[in-house]
Structures are given as structure tokens and as C-alpha cells.
Write an enzyme that holds these catalytic residues in place. Structure first.
Site, PDB file in Angstrom:
ATOM      1  CG  ASP A 119      -4.317   1.905  -4.543  1.00 26.27           C
ATOM      2  OD1 ASP A 119      -4.316   0.673  -4.377  1.00 26.27           O
ATOM      3  OD2 ASP A 119      -3.280   2.551  -4.811  1.00 26.27           O
ATOM      4  CD  GLU A 177      -4.612  -3.559  -7.722  1.00 25.33           C
ATOM      5  OE1 GLU A 177      -4.355  -2.346  -7.685  1.00 25.33           O
ATOM      6  OE2 GLU A 177      -3.732  -4.439  -7.691  1.00 25.33           O
ATOM      7  CG  ASP A 209      -0.754   6.207  -3.220  1.00 26.10           C
ATOM      8  OD1 ASP A 209      -0.487   5.015  -3.060  1.00 26.10           O
ATOM      9  OD2 ASP A 209       0.094   7.115  -3.117  1.00 26.10           O
TER      10      ASP A 209
END
Lengths: 182, 182
Positions: A8, A68, A140
Site C-alpha cells: 500500500d 491497489e 497501512d
């Protein structure tokens, strides 16, 4: 057996999470956050992300990389910063040959919690439960582990998640109400 | 003696240019473009930029790295793509210790052509002239060489550029009229 590295990326904090998938079971390997002070210069900041992820790749040798997929809703300056951090993380993550996959945020939440509208906290709780962690992972790191879970779920068609989500009450009750109000 | 690597990163074409600065003189070392096919996957595309710049860094061992400072005027999706390419290029360019400097587009044009409102073609012509090249460098390579010239101009206070610009007629006449109309 696959070792999946979920990342991430962010210009200040980059979360990472490694999960081993073997015979339909998930095994937590490692997770954490690479924090970068804003006052450092750009090359140094990107170098810290690159070095941090490179170290992890070198240590755990992941076979797959998942991040992502970004549909930019942010401002252009934020997108530039995110892009730089993302570039650094993806290069480091794929250097040793791990294949990159990208997943939409909604799909990640769907895979982990069972609903694409899940909150950050629900992701943390489900990640903790699915990986049998003793502590709630930081946001995170939980997101990165969630991305890795989504990848494994997508590629190995595990059926364990919806059951877990029901056990934790995400499909109805307190948590789903929260989702409906959000 | 300094060897400056200028980079003009882009998601499709990344220009680079190397200039040696010694005793107040500029010496062209190398320049070119790293072209990346859009159909390749993201990790592969960023890997090509990273590998291309790494090869150059390994070959010429630049002591300084210069890139254009971005004040994002583009859309957020373009900014994300540019950021990723920029991240890849900056990490590769600074891996061996080259110090990064960033310059605004206006300042680069000012340093190379003598006016911050110079056209792309004027930058190409001035770069060709200042470095005594036999051919006009391609746009992205010329921009990268221009960034390197700007860095050298800023750090070594060379006085040669304004004279050259006048010789080429950029300060008045045909070229400056073009600028005024732009």
C-alpha cells in the site's frame, strides 16, 4: 505454494504485508510500514521506499506482488506524489521477478470483509482474524495484508472468507449497520 | 569536473542527457530516449525506465542528477502516470549517489535560451549550438540536455549562454517575436 507481497504505497507511509498461501491455507509471514520523513529530499524519500521494499523482497522472495489499482480521485499534486512512491515500490517489489497484479479498493474490501463498502477498521479486524494475528495490525500494514489476501482469494478461489465474515458479524448487525450508514 | 545527468521522465518516453562540465566548458557526453510501449504491464514499463537509466548511470557514473520540477497542471491520472515514471527515473538516477536537483521549466528555458517563454524548438536549437552537436537532438533528449545545462549554469555560473543566444538571434528578431506572440 505462493508468497504474496501486498503493498500500500504512500508518499509518507508505505504499508507492506507478506502472506504465504499453501494448500488453501493462509499463513502470515510479515508486515510493517516504511515511514518517510517529509523533510528529506525527494531522491532520499523514494530511495527509502525502494530500499525498504527491496530488503523485504530479498529476505522473503515473494513470487507475486499485489497493489491497489488507483482510480485517481485525489488532486493532481497528490497523484504525482503517490505516483512517485508507487513507482518506487513497484520497481523494488518486482525486481526479482514477482508478477504484479492490481486490484480496485472495492474489490479488496469485498475479498477481505465481504462488502466493498467496508471501513478501514473492518479491514483491520478481518485481517487480524483471517491471519490469526495476536494484535490488530496498523492501518497501512492491514491494507497491504488485505491486498495480498485479495490476490490469493482471486487466484486460488478460497471459500473461507465469507464464513469468517459472518462469524465476526460483518454480514449483519453492528458492523453492517455501520457500513449502511457510511 | 562534474558529470551531470539530466532526465525528462515520461510514461511513454523518458529523455536523458549527460554533460561534462570542466573548467567552465560544456562537453556533450551522451543523450537519448527510453521508449516504453503502452501495451506492456505497469511493472514492466517502470522496469524499462529503471533499467535504462541504471545502465546509463553505471556506464557514465554521473555525479549530479537534474530533473524538471513539476507544478502539476495536468490531470490527476496523468500526474499519477508521470509520478510513477518520475519515481522510477529518480531512483535509478540517484542510486550511485548522484545528488538530485529540480528546476522549474521556466528556469530551464531561461538558462538555455535566455527566455523563460522559449519554445521546444528553440531549446533544441540552443542545445545543439551550446554543445556543438552535428544534428538537432530529438525533443525529449534536448529537454534532458537542457535540464543538465540549467544545472551546470546554476551551479557553475557560466557566462557563455547569453552570448550564444544573441548570436542565434533569440534575444530579438524572428525568435523573440515568436516568443512574444506565444
Amino acid at each position: 505454494m505462493a508468497i504474496v507481497l501486498g503493498i500500500d504505497p504512500g508518499s509518507r507511509i508505505t504499508g507492506y504485508g507478506l502472506i504465504e498461501s499453501s494448500s488453501g491455507k493462509l499463513k502470515y509471514v510479515a508486515s510493517g510500514r516504511i515511514k518517510v520523513a517529509e523533510k528529506k529530499d525527494l531522491a532520499e524519500r523514494l530511495g527509502l521506499i525502494y530500499d525498504g521494499i527491496s530488503e523485504i523482497v530479498h529476505k522473503y522472495n515473494p513470487t507475486e506482488l499485489a497493489v491497489e489499482k488507483i482510480f485517481v480521485s485525489k488532486s493532481a499534486p497528490s497523484a504525482l506524489k503517490l505516483g512517485q512512491a508507487r513507482g518506487a515500490a513497484i520497481i523494488a517489489g518486482s525486481r526479482q521477478g514477482a508478477i504484479l497484479s492490481e486490484y480496485e479498493a472495492r474489490k479488496i474490501k469485498q475479498a477481505v470483509v465481504g462488502t466493498g463498502a467496508a471501513t478501514k477498521n473492518q479491514v483491520q479486524l478481518m485481517v487480524k482474524s483471517l491471519l490469526a494475528l495476536s494484535e490488530l495490525p496498523k492501518e497501512d500494514a492491514a491494507d497491504a495484508l488485505g491486498i495480498a489476501i485479495c490476490h490469493i482469494h482471486t487466484h486460488f478461489s478460497l471459500g473461507f472468507i465469507s464464513g469468517k465474515a459472518k462469524t465476526l458479524g460483518f454480514s449483519r448487525g453492528r458492523y453492517s449497520q455501520k457500513v449502511e450508514k457510511a
